[in-house]
Write an enzyme that holds these catalytic residues in place. Structure first.
Site, PDB file in Angstrom:
ATOM      1  CB  CYS A  82     -19.634   0.135 -11.576  1.00  0.00           C
ATOM      2  SG  CYS A  82     -21.304  -0.474 -11.330  1.00  0.00           S
ATOM      3  CG  HIS A 175     -19.241  -1.244 -16.178  1.00  0.00           C
ATOM      4  ND1 HIS A 175     -18.311  -1.855 -15.364  1.00  0.00           N
ATOM      5  CD2 HIS A 175     -20.415  -1.311 -15.516  1.00  0.00           C
ATOM      6  CE1 HIS A 175     -18.890  -2.270 -14.256  1.00  0.00           C
ATOM      7  NE2 HIS A 175     -20.173  -1.953 -14.324  1.00  0.00           N
ATOM      8  CD  GLU A 177     -15.220  -1.183 -17.250  1.00  0.00           C
ATOM      9  OE1 GLU A 177     -15.327   0.052 -17.392  1.00  0.00           O
ATOM     10  OE2 GLU A 177     -15.865  -1.838 -16.408  1.00  0.00           O
TER      11      GLU A 177
HETATM   12  N1  GLN Z   1     -23.956  -3.574  -7.636  1.00  0.00           N
HETATM   13  C1  GLN Z   1     -22.541  -3.580  -7.403  1.00  0.00           C
HETATM   14  C2  GLN Z   1     -22.201  -3.057  -6.022  1.00  0.00           C
HETATM   15  O1  GLN Z   1     -23.036  -2.569  -5.344  1.00  0.00           O
HETATM   16  C3  GLN Z   1     -21.799  -2.770  -8.451  1.00  0.00           C
HETATM   17  C4  GLN Z   1     -22.013  -3.385  -9.810  1.00  0.00           C
HETATM   18  C5  GLN Z   1     -20.893  -3.149 -10.764  1.00  0.00           C
HETATM   19  O2  GLN Z   1     -19.768  -2.798 -10.410  1.00  0.00           O
HETATM   20  N2  GLN Z   1     -21.193  -3.418 -12.002  1.00  0.00           N
HETATM   21  O3  GLN Z   1     -21.083  -3.150  -5.618  1.00  0.00           O
END
Ligand code: GLN
Length: 205
Positions: A82, A175, A177
């Site tokens: 992410c 994610h 995890e």
């Molecule tokens: N929206 C976040 C970003 O742009 C990422 C979200 C996340 O890691 N769950 O950094």
């Protein structure tokens, strides 16, 4: 043979504690990374989800950008989930801060809009086999263009790319995890193990 492996988890911001648990359950020793010296001797590094603006700011503040680039360029596996995937990417048009720029992909942040901030989906990931991987997306990015050396590991129904690998670099928009399924963590530990074995050279017969 994974017990001799130490995987770092960047622990500046975000959900590093969950990654730590999953990596340990996958058989690796884990070290939290906050300073360049913490990278010493690691066999791989995970950059967690969180907020890429904050992670970028803190990586600059703690002088971690170049040491992490050096670790990756030495061939040690690095996995971004992410916000961590955003940090790995070469092209992030809507982030006004530097990324590591290691992975030859373009990423769009918060790509699923405000209405659908979070969702979960059973995602086919051929590299992990059956069953599909239950993927948790939280204000997730999507990978909107991939370079020629990047392998696509998973796509959503509509075709959007959400997991890729480029040699020793791994990126997931979701994610792993946050679920009990350890297959992605085992996959990454396996990448680190293969790299460590290659570095050690042929062992005694
Ligand atoms: N929206 C976040 C970003 O742009 C990422 C979200 C996340 O890691 N769950 O950094």
């Amino acid at each position: 043979m994974t017990d001799h492996l130490t995987i770092g988890i960047l622990a500046l911001q975000g959900d590093f504690a969950e990654h730590r648990q999953a990596l340990e359950r996958a058989g690796a020793a884990v070290r939290e990374v906050r300073l360049p010296a913490d990278l010493e001797g690691l066999h791989g590094l995970v950059i967690p989800g969180g907020e890429s603006t904050t992670i970028s700011r803190l990586m600059l503040a703690y002088d971690l950008m170049d040491p992490v680039r050096a670790l990756a360029r030495s061939g040690r596996p690095v996995w971004g989930t992410c916000a961590g995937a955003i940090m790995l990417a070469a092209r992030v048009p809507d982030l006004d801060r530097p990324t590591l720029g290691l992975l030859d992909v373009g990423i769009r942040r918060n790509a699923f809009g405000r209405q659908v901030e979070s969702f979960e989906v059973d995602l086919p990931v051929p590299a992990l086999g059956e069953p599909p991987f239950h993927a948790v997306f939280i204000r997730a990015p999507l990978i909107q263009d991939v370079g020629p050396d990047v392998d696509v590991l998973a796509r959503l129904d509509g075709g959007a790319v959400v997991a890729v690998r480029q040699e020793h670099l791994l990126a997931t928009a979701f994610h792993p995890e946050l679920t009990d399924d350890l297959r992605f963590h085992r996959y990454f530990v396996g990448m680190a193990e293969a790299r460590a074995r290659a570095e050690a050279g042929p062992g005694p017969k």
